[in-house]
Design a protein around this motif. Structure first.
Motif, PDB file in Angstrom:
ATOM      1  N   ARG A  59     -35.057  29.341 -33.849  1.00 10.70           N
ATOM      2  CA  ARG A  59     -36.342  29.868 -33.398  1.00 10.70           C
ATOM      3  C   ARG A  59     -37.430  28.831 -33.607  1.00 10.70           C
ATOM      4  O   ARG A  59     -37.413  28.077 -34.570  1.00 10.70           O
ATOM      5  CB  ARG A  59     -36.679  31.146 -34.168  1.00 10.70           C
ATOM      6  CG  ARG A  59     -35.707  32.284 -33.893  1.00 10.70           C
ATOM      7  CD  ARG A  59     -36.008  33.490 -34.743  1.00 10.70           C
ATOM      8  NE  ARG A  59     -35.115  34.599 -34.421  1.00 10.70           N
ATOM      9  CZ  ARG A  59     -35.111  35.751 -35.064  1.00 10.70           C
ATOM     10  NH1 ARG A  59     -35.947  35.944 -36.076  1.00 10.70           N
ATOM     11  NH2 ARG A  59     -34.278  36.701 -34.712  1.00 10.70           N
ATOM     12  N   GLY A  60     -38.351  28.825 -32.695  1.00 14.17           N
ATOM     13  CA  GLY A  60     -39.453  27.875 -32.785  1.00 14.17           C
ATOM     14  C   GLY A  60     -40.250  27.868 -31.496  1.00 14.17           C
ATOM     15  O   GLY A  60     -40.014  28.674 -30.597  1.00 14.17           O
ATOM     16  N   TRP A  61     -41.185  26.955 -31.435  1.00 11.80           N
ATOM     17  CA  TRP A  61     -41.986  26.800 -30.226  1.00 11.80           C
ATOM     18  C   TRP A  61     -41.335  25.762 -29.315  1.00 11.80           C
ATOM     19  O   TRP A  61     -40.819  24.766 -29.783  1.00 11.80           O
ATOM     20  CB  TRP A  61     -43.407  26.345 -30.578  1.00 11.80           C
ATOM     21  CG  TRP A  61     -44.170  27.342 -31.375  1.00 11.80           C
ATOM     22  CD1 TRP A  61     -44.463  27.277 -32.704  1.00 11.80           C
ATOM     23  CD2 TRP A  61     -44.754  28.559 -30.898  1.00 11.80           C
ATOM     24  NE1 TRP A  61     -45.174  28.380 -33.094  1.00 11.80           N
ATOM     25  CE2 TRP A  61     -45.368  29.194 -32.001  1.00 11.80           C
ATOM     26  CE3 TRP A  61     -44.797  29.183 -29.652  1.00 11.80           C
ATOM     27  CZ2 TRP A  61     -46.037  30.403 -31.883  1.00 11.80           C
ATOM     28  CZ3 TRP A  61     -45.468  30.395 -29.540  1.00 11.80           C
ATOM     29  CH2 TRP A  61     -46.075  30.988 -30.639  1.00 11.80           C
ATOM     30  N   GLU A  62     -41.367  26.025 -28.033  1.00 15.16           N
ATOM     31  CA  GLU A  62     -40.913  25.055 -27.041  1.00 15.16           C
ATOM     32  C   GLU A  62     -42.138  24.598 -26.258  1.00 15.16           C
ATOM     33  O   GLU A  62     -42.937  25.424 -25.809  1.00 15.16           O
ATOM     34  CB  GLU A  62     -39.904  25.688 -26.080  1.00 15.16           C
ATOM     35  CG  GLU A  62     -38.602  26.083 -26.748  1.00 15.16           C
ATOM     36  CD  GLU A  62     -37.625  26.715 -25.755  1.00 15.16           C
ATOM     37  OE1 GLU A  62     -38.083  27.174 -24.685  1.00 15.16           O
ATOM     38  OE2 GLU A  62     -36.428  26.760 -26.061  1.00 15.16           O
ATOM     39  N   ALA A  63     -42.263  23.290 -26.101  1.00 14.96           N
ATOM     40  CA  ALA A  63     -43.401  22.740 -25.366  1.00 14.96           C
ATOM     41  C   ALA A  63     -42.889  21.801 -24.286  1.00 14.96           C
ATOM     42  O   ALA A  63     -41.893  21.100 -24.471  1.00 14.96           O
ATOM     43  CB  ALA A  63     -44.344  22.004 -26.305  1.00 14.96           C
ATOM     44  N   GLU A  64     -43.573  21.795 -23.171  1.00 17.31           N
ATOM     45  CA  GLU A  64     -43.246  20.870 -22.087  1.00 17.31           C
ATOM     46  C   GLU A  64     -44.434  19.958 -21.849  1.00 17.31           C
ATOM     47  O   GLU A  64     -45.578  20.420 -21.783  1.00 17.31           O
ATOM     48  CB  GLU A  64     -42.925  21.629 -20.801  1.00 17.31           C
ATOM     49  CG  GLU A  64     -42.552  20.713 -19.640  1.00 17.31           C
ATOM     50  CD  GLU A  64     -42.250  21.474 -18.361  1.00 17.31           C
ATOM     51  OE1 GLU A  64     -42.172  20.822 -17.306  1.00 17.31           O
ATOM     52  OE2 GLU A  64     -42.101  22.709 -18.412  1.00 17.31           O
ATOM     53  N   ASP A  89     -39.157  18.056 -22.693  1.00 11.79           N
ATOM     54  CA  ASP A  89     -39.207  19.297 -23.457  1.00 11.79           C
ATOM     55  C   ASP A  89     -39.107  18.967 -24.935  1.00 11.79           C
ATOM     56  O   ASP A  89     -38.320  18.098 -25.340  1.00 11.79           O
ATOM     57  CB  ASP A  89     -38.055  20.221 -23.045  1.00 11.79           C
ATOM     58  CG  ASP A  89     -38.213  20.737 -21.618  1.00 11.79           C
ATOM     59  OD1 ASP A  89     -39.367  20.940 -21.206  1.00 11.79           O
ATOM     60  OD2 ASP A  89     -37.195  20.916 -20.932  1.00 11.79           O
ATOM     61  N   TRP A  90     -39.876  19.688 -25.732  1.00 11.86           N
ATOM     62  CA  TRP A  90     -39.944  19.445 -27.171  1.00 11.86           C
ATOM     63  C   TRP A  90     -39.799  20.747 -27.933  1.00 11.86           C
ATOM     64  O   TRP A  90     -40.152  21.814 -27.440  1.00 11.86           O
ATOM     65  CB  TRP A  90     -41.287  18.804 -27.535  1.00 11.86           C
ATOM     66  CG  TRP A  90     -41.602  17.578 -26.730  1.00 11.86           C
ATOM     67  CD1 TRP A  90     -42.317  17.522 -25.569  1.00 11.86           C
ATOM     68  CD2 TRP A  90     -41.182  16.245 -27.018  1.00 11.86           C
ATOM     69  NE1 TRP A  90     -42.375  16.226 -25.117  1.00 11.86           N
ATOM     70  CE2 TRP A  90     -41.694  15.423 -25.975  1.00 11.86           C
ATOM     71  CE3 TRP A  90     -40.443  15.659 -28.038  1.00 11.86           C
ATOM     72  CZ2 TRP A  90     -41.477  14.045 -25.945  1.00 11.86           C
ATOM     73  CZ3 TRP A  90     -40.223  14.291 -28.008  1.00 11.86           C
ATOM     74  CH2 TRP A  90     -40.740  13.492 -26.980  1.00 11.86           C
ATOM     75  N   VAL A 122     -42.400  17.880 -34.434  1.00  8.77           N
ATOM     76  CA  VAL A 122     -42.042  17.830 -33.014  1.00  8.77           C
ATOM     77  C   VAL A 122     -40.780  16.990 -32.846  1.00  8.77           C
ATOM     78  O   VAL A 122     -40.717  15.834 -33.262  1.00  8.77           O
ATOM     79  CB  VAL A 122     -43.182  17.222 -32.169  1.00  8.77           C
ATOM     80  CG1 VAL A 122     -42.793  17.193 -30.694  1.00  8.77           C
ATOM     81  CG2 VAL A 122     -44.471  18.012 -32.382  1.00  8.77           C
ATOM     82  N   THR A 123     -39.763  17.589 -32.258  1.00  8.33           N
ATOM     83  CA  THR A 123     -38.513  16.878 -31.999  1.00  8.33           C
ATOM     84  C   THR A 123     -38.123  17.094 -30.541  1.00  8.33           C
ATOM     85  O   THR A 123     -38.500  18.101 -29.925  1.00  8.33           O
ATOM     86  CB  THR A 123     -37.381  17.364 -32.901  1.00  8.33           C
ATOM     87  OG1 THR A 123     -37.213  18.785 -32.720  1.00  8.33           O
ATOM     88  CG2 THR A 123     -37.681  17.067 -34.360  1.00  8.33           C
TER      89      THR A 123
END
Length: 202
Positions: free
Chosen positions: A170-175, A185-186, A195-196
């Motif tokens: 679970r976590g945030w997904e960022a584009e 995508d991160w 941030v990975t």
């Protein structure tokens, strides 16, 4: 008289033919010139609709909208000021930011934010039913959607941030997108804001 007939014929041809038309009618020896101009109705010189040519520009449109000045984090802040709650996602869509907010009473709202001014363009209730899952995923989290958007901004222009509440990761997904159109995508941690690169993006 002859000049008026020529103008009428050219004007009628422009109206029937469609498209942007600028017609010049010259009659007689007096060199009088009259121009008739119509606005563009989305057709090319062959009378074909050009609207389809723009359908593939969604990615570029997102980058241009992001360049309007309002970041993902700022859009989230504006949305929460209008509709208090927990921001769960923010995405550039159809030329505006759309921020999903889980408010009290487990009601969902989508708030649209102008990418150039940060003003609220509108808000509506949604019929989402996964409030319990979202609250469970965010239990103990210290990183908000706004924090995740700020963290991912170090990697490029953030065009979306979304909560991934499935499974153990679970976590945030960022584009993010670059001006050349490259997208990445991160993953952003819920407790550390680290941030990975998203493994699914490899």
């Amino acid at each position: 008289m002859k000049r008026n007939i020529v103008i009428a014929v050219v004007t009628a041809a422009a109206l029937v033919g469609g498209g942007t038309a600028t017609a010049l009618a010259v009659a007689g020896d007096d060199d009088d010139t009259t121009s008739v101009t119509r606005t563009d109705d989305g057709r090319d010189d062959r009378g074909e609709d050009r609207s389809d040519d723009r359908d593939g520009d969604d990615d570029d449109g997102a980058v241009r909208a992001a360049a309007g000045g309002v970041t993902a984090a700022e859009a989230i802040t504006a949305a929460l000021k209008h509709t208090p709650g927990t921001a769960v996602s923010a995405e550039l869509d159809d030329g505006s930011w759309e921020v999903d907010v889980l408010a009290e009473g487990d009601t969902w709202h989508t708030v649209r934010i102008a990418p150039d001014s940060g003003k609220v363009l509108g808000a509506q209730k949604d019929d989402e039913d996964d409030a319990a899952e979202v609250r469970a995923a965010l239990k103990g989290a210290s990183v908000t959607a706004e924090d995740a958007a700020k963290a991912a901004a170090a990697k490029g222009t953030v065009v979306s941030v979304d909560l991934d509440d499935d499974g153990d990761d679970r976590g945030w997904e960022a584009e993010t997108r670059a001006s050349g159109g490259d997208e990445r995508d991160w993953s952003v941690g819920l407790t550390t804001a680290s941030v990975t690169a998203d493994r699914d993006d490899d």
